[in-house]
Design a protein around this motif. Structure first.
Motif, short mmCIF file in Angstrom:
data_model
loop_
_atom_site.label_atom_id
_atom_site.label_comp_id
_atom_site.label_asym_id
_atom_site.label_seq_id
_atom_site.Cartn_x
_atom_site.Cartn_y
_atom_site.Cartn_z
N THR A 173 0.82 -1.22 0.00
CA THR A 173 0.00 0.00 0.00
C THR A 173 0.85 1.27 0.00
N HIS A 174 2.04 1.19 0.57
CA HIS A 174 2.90 2.37 0.74
C HIS A 174 4.23 2.13 -0.01
N PHE A 175 4.54 3.02 -0.93
CA PHE A 175 5.75 2.84 -1.72
C PHE A 175 6.58 4.12 -1.77
N SER A 176 7.91 3.91 -1.89
CA SER A 176 8.80 5.03 -2.21
C SER A 176 9.45 4.72 -3.54
N VAL A 177 9.53 5.72 -4.39
CA VAL A 177 10.14 5.55 -5.71
C VAL A 177 11.20 6.62 -5.91
N THR A 178 12.39 6.18 -6.29
CA THR A 178 13.42 7.11 -6.76
C THR A 178 13.65 6.81 -8.22
N ILE A 179 13.47 7.81 -9.06
CA ILE A 179 13.59 7.57 -10.50
C ILE A 179 14.44 8.66 -11.14
N VAL A 180 15.42 8.24 -11.90
CA VAL A 180 16.30 9.18 -12.62
C VAL A 180 16.07 8.95 -14.11
N SER A 181 15.58 9.98 -14.78
CA SER A 181 15.25 9.83 -16.19
C SER A 181 15.45 11.14 -16.94
N ALA A 182 15.89 11.02 -18.18
CA ALA A 182 16.06 12.21 -19.03
C ALA A 182 14.72 12.88 -19.29
N ALA A 183 13.62 12.13 -19.11
CA ALA A 183 12.29 12.70 -19.34
C ALA A 183 12.00 13.88 -18.41
N PHE A 184 12.73 13.97 -17.29
CA PHE A 184 12.46 15.02 -16.31
C PHE A 184 13.30 16.28 -16.53
N ALA A 185 14.27 16.20 -17.41
CA ALA A 185 15.17 17.34 -17.62
C ALA A 185 14.37 18.58 -18.03
N GLY A 186 14.67 19.69 -17.40
CA GLY A 186 14.03 20.94 -17.76
C GLY A 186 12.64 21.14 -17.16
N LEU A 187 12.15 20.15 -16.43
CA LEU A 187 10.81 20.28 -15.83
C LEU A 187 10.93 20.60 -14.35
N GLY A 188 9.95 21.32 -13.81
CA GLY A 188 9.90 21.61 -12.39
C GLY A 188 9.41 20.40 -11.62
N ARG A 189 9.46 20.50 -10.31
CA ARG A 189 9.07 19.36 -9.46
C ARG A 189 7.64 18.92 -9.68
#
Lengths: 110, 95
Positions: free
Chosen positions: B41-57
């Motif tokens: 039911t409860h998850f933590s995710v750490t994800i590193v991806s080029a898809a996030f470059a240039g985007l805000g949080r």
């Protein structure tokens, strides 16, 4: 979401400079993630209005659609959506939250 | 397929991450509202991806939430996210 709910949310985020949609109240948060944001705001000495979504099912669902954000808590400053628990925590740790609050004219304890 | 495995597969398909960790934190929330005895039911995710470059949080997390909309509407009660573009350290995501 009906228009009345949408209008109520719009009113809530415009009536107070800092509004936290949360589970429970600032004094008795009902969820660890809501409690974490309360703790950060309190630590910064920021006055805020807590909206308990558990006591209002229409706002609980409505705020998710309003913000296009599926989780609670949600922080608004001067009517602008800032983020949820992870974002508030990251911004607090980097000092960015304090900066955003000050830029928007919300007093922060140094 | 477990919820964690589904989450991992969907995130890999959508974001082609250079790094991805999906942690099931459910045991830490046992007995708490939203927890189920069977966990997941409860998850933590750490994800590193080029898809996030240039985007805000906010934009980054919205992308992840959209990819996992089905899971969030169903069994997942809480999802803690760290979304990074390659080259950003965990501790200073704002840089």
């Amino acid at each position: 979401m009906d228009t009345a709910t949408q209008e109520r949310i719009r009113q809530q985020i415009s009536e107070s400079p800092v509004v936290l949609f949360m589970k429970g109240t600032p004094v008795f948060p009902q969820c660890g993630f809501s409690a974490a944001v309360v703790q950060i705001l309190s630590h910064l000495g920021v006055k805020f209005k807590g909206v308990d979504v558990l006591s209002d099912p229409s706002v609980r669902q409505g705020i998710k659609e309003f913000s296009n954000w599926p989780t609670i808590p949600q922080l608004y400053v001067k009517g602008e959506f800032i983020g949820g628990c992870d974002i508030v925590r990251e911004m607090f740790e980097s000092g960015e939250l304090q900066q955003v609050l000050e830029e928007k004219g919300v007093p922060v304890r140094a | 397929m477990s919820v964690a495995a589904t989450v991992e597969r969907k995130l890999r398909d959508r974001f082609a991450p250079v790094r991805l960790t999906v942690t099931d934190d459910s045991h830490r929330h046992a007995g708490h509202a939203g927890a189920r005895p069977e966990g997941e039911t409860h998850f933590s995710v750490t994800i590193v991806s080029a898809a996030f470059a240039g985007l805000g949080r906010v934009a980054r997390q919205r992308l992840v939430y959209a990819a996992l909309a089905e899971e969030l509407a169903g069994g997942i009660h809480a999802l803690s996210l760290t979304t990074l573009a390659p080259g950003e350290a965990d501790s200073n995501q704002n840089v």
